[in-house]
Design a protein around this motif. Sequence first.
Motif, mmCIF file in Angstrom:
data_model
loop_
_atom_site.group_PDB
_atom_site.id
_atom_site.type_symbol
_atom_site.label_atom_id
_atom_site.label_comp_id
_atom_site.label_asym_id
_atom_site.label_seq_id
_atom_site.Cartn_x
_atom_site.Cartn_y
_atom_site.Cartn_z
ATOM 1 N N GLU A 14 23.118 12.829 18.230
ATOM 2 C CA GLU A 14 23.031 12.103 16.962
ATOM 3 C C GLU A 14 24.419 11.751 16.438
ATOM 4 N N THR A 17 25.992 8.888 18.402
ATOM 5 C CA THR A 17 25.321 7.583 18.446
ATOM 6 C C THR A 17 25.023 6.959 17.090
ATOM 7 N N GLU A 18 25.040 7.724 16.003
ATOM 8 C CA GLU A 18 24.619 7.186 14.696
ATOM 9 C C GLU A 18 25.468 6.019 14.236
ATOM 10 N N VAL A 22 24.099 1.316 18.747
ATOM 11 C CA VAL A 22 23.073 1.740 19.698
ATOM 12 C C VAL A 22 22.011 2.476 18.889
ATOM 13 N N SER A 24 20.338 5.384 17.685
ATOM 14 C CA SER A 24 20.457 6.848 17.715
ATOM 15 C C SER A 24 19.077 7.489 17.836
ATOM 16 N N HIS A 27 18.040 7.371 21.406
ATOM 17 C CA HIS A 27 18.812 8.348 22.171
ATOM 18 C C HIS A 27 18.284 9.763 21.940
ATOM 19 N N TRP A 109 17.508 -1.475 24.953
ATOM 20 C CA TRP A 109 18.938 -1.175 25.087
ATOM 21 C C TRP A 109 19.652 -2.281 25.864
ATOM 22 N N SER A 156 18.924 -1.076 17.825
ATOM 23 C CA SER A 156 19.856 -0.430 16.919
ATOM 24 C C SER A 156 19.835 -1.066 15.540
#
Length: 171
Positions: A14, A17-18, A22, A24, A27, A109, A156
Amino acid sequence: MTEILKTILLGIVEGLTEFLPVSSTAHLIVTENLLGIENSKFLNFFTVFVQLGAIAAVPFLYFKRLFASGLSIYFTIIASFIPAVIFGLLLDDFLEALFQGYWFIAGSWIIGGFILIKIDTWLPAKTSPIEIQSISYLDAFKIGLFQCIAMIPGVSRSGSTIVGGRVLGLS
């Protein structure tokens, strides 16, 4: 693998990626699957809670800028948030049922990455950057509509916001 180690790994995913363009959430979902964590109400709560921690850092990071901007910036943020509230309440269950599976996330993605790579080629930026204070409520609302695309798993929120801003001519 212990539950504590799994929790730490999810927190790391987290945190990494937050603030990137992208997803999160996607992910976290993929990582949960790779760690063999079964889906449950608690897991859904944990996913939201760990994201809340990362998002809560934003007001601290940008405190001076937000405080110095006056109230208008908050109204602009609210205007950009309205479409997500409306579409989220209306379409949440529908979108969850429609877009399921890891292949769908992987496809999101790939498509999202391609769009982010090409957006500057397709839409050259204006020569002078625009400050957030000068964005109209209508443009903020339109950017909010682009944020709704992120309701599709794997898309995202920040990436769709960037694309929305670029479509409106922002740098």
